[in-house]
Design a protein around this motif. Sequence first.
Motif, short mmCIF file in Angstrom:
data_model
loop_
_atom_site.label_atom_id
_atom_site.label_comp_id
_atom_site.label_asym_id
_atom_site.label_seq_id
_atom_site.Cartn_x
_atom_site.Cartn_y
_atom_site.Cartn_z
N GLN A 36 0.84 -1.20 0.00
CA GLN A 36 0.00 0.00 0.00
C GLN A 36 0.88 1.25 0.00
OE1 GLN A 36 -3.36 0.15 -0.42
NE2 GLN A 36 -2.87 2.30 -0.71
N VAL A 39 2.15 2.00 -3.41
CA VAL A 39 1.10 2.60 -4.23
C VAL A 39 0.94 4.07 -3.85
CG1 VAL A 39 -1.37 2.55 -4.80
CG2 VAL A 39 -0.09 0.41 -4.57
N PRO A 45 4.30 7.72 -12.76
CA PRO A 45 3.54 6.71 -13.50
C PRO A 45 4.21 6.26 -14.80
CG PRO A 45 2.43 8.84 -13.58
CD PRO A 45 3.54 8.96 -12.59
N ILE A 67 2.34 1.90 -11.83
CA ILE A 67 1.28 2.31 -10.90
C ILE A 67 0.84 3.72 -11.27
CG2 ILE A 67 0.66 2.68 -8.48
CD1 ILE A 67 2.95 0.78 -7.72
N GLU A 68 -0.43 3.82 -11.62
CA GLU A 68 -0.97 5.12 -11.99
C GLU A 68 -2.31 5.32 -11.31
OE1 GLU A 68 -1.17 5.81 -16.19
OE2 GLU A 68 -1.33 7.97 -15.91
N ASN A 69 -2.46 6.42 -10.61
CA ASN A 69 -3.69 6.74 -9.88
C ASN A 69 -4.15 5.58 -8.99
OD1 ASN A 69 -3.81 9.25 -11.17
ND2 ASN A 69 -4.84 8.33 -12.94
N GLY A 70 -3.20 4.95 -8.33
CA GLY A 70 -3.53 3.87 -7.41
C GLY A 70 -3.83 2.54 -8.09
N LYS A 71 -3.73 2.52 -9.41
CA LYS A 71 -4.00 1.28 -10.14
C LYS A 71 -2.69 0.57 -10.46
CE LYS A 71 -5.84 0.09 -14.27
NZ LYS A 71 -5.86 0.74 -15.55
N ILE A 72 -2.60 -0.70 -10.05
CA ILE A 72 -1.37 -1.48 -10.26
C ILE A 72 -1.50 -2.31 -11.52
CG2 ILE A 72 0.11 -3.27 -9.30
CD1 ILE A 72 -1.05 -2.50 -6.52
N GLN A 73 -0.53 -2.17 -12.39
CA GLN A 73 -0.51 -3.00 -13.60
C GLN A 73 0.80 -3.78 -13.62
OE1 GLN A 73 -1.09 -0.39 -17.00
NE2 GLN A 73 -2.03 -2.10 -18.07
N LYS A 74 0.70 -5.10 -13.73
CA LYS A 74 1.91 -5.90 -13.75
C LYS A 74 2.50 -5.88 -15.17
CE LYS A 74 3.70 -10.06 -11.67
NZ LYS A 74 4.55 -10.85 -12.52
#
Length: 83
Positions: A36, A39, A45, A67-74
């Motif tokens: 957390q 994030v 980003p 990580i962009e705007n709290g969104k995690i992308q692997k």
Amino acid sequence: MAPEEQLRVFQEIEEQGLELSAIYHSHAHTAAFPSQRDVDYAFYPDSLILIISLMENEVPQIAAFQIENGKIQKKAVKLIEKK
Ligand SMILES: [Zn+2]
């Protein structure tokens, strides 16, 4: 990195027209997945976040995220071992 040093490095990156392509850190006791805190502190980003987990001592795990705007992308990451 100390905050002042971080600021200096970011100024250098800007001045020299460079790009911050990745930021890495390690997790000593947890999995290679953003916490957390990671994030909350993901202010870049456009840069990949590389996390190395040392949870399983024998086999360090590495993973990359955006990580962009709290969104995690692997993201996929390929390791090349140099001998
Ligand atoms: Zn972390």
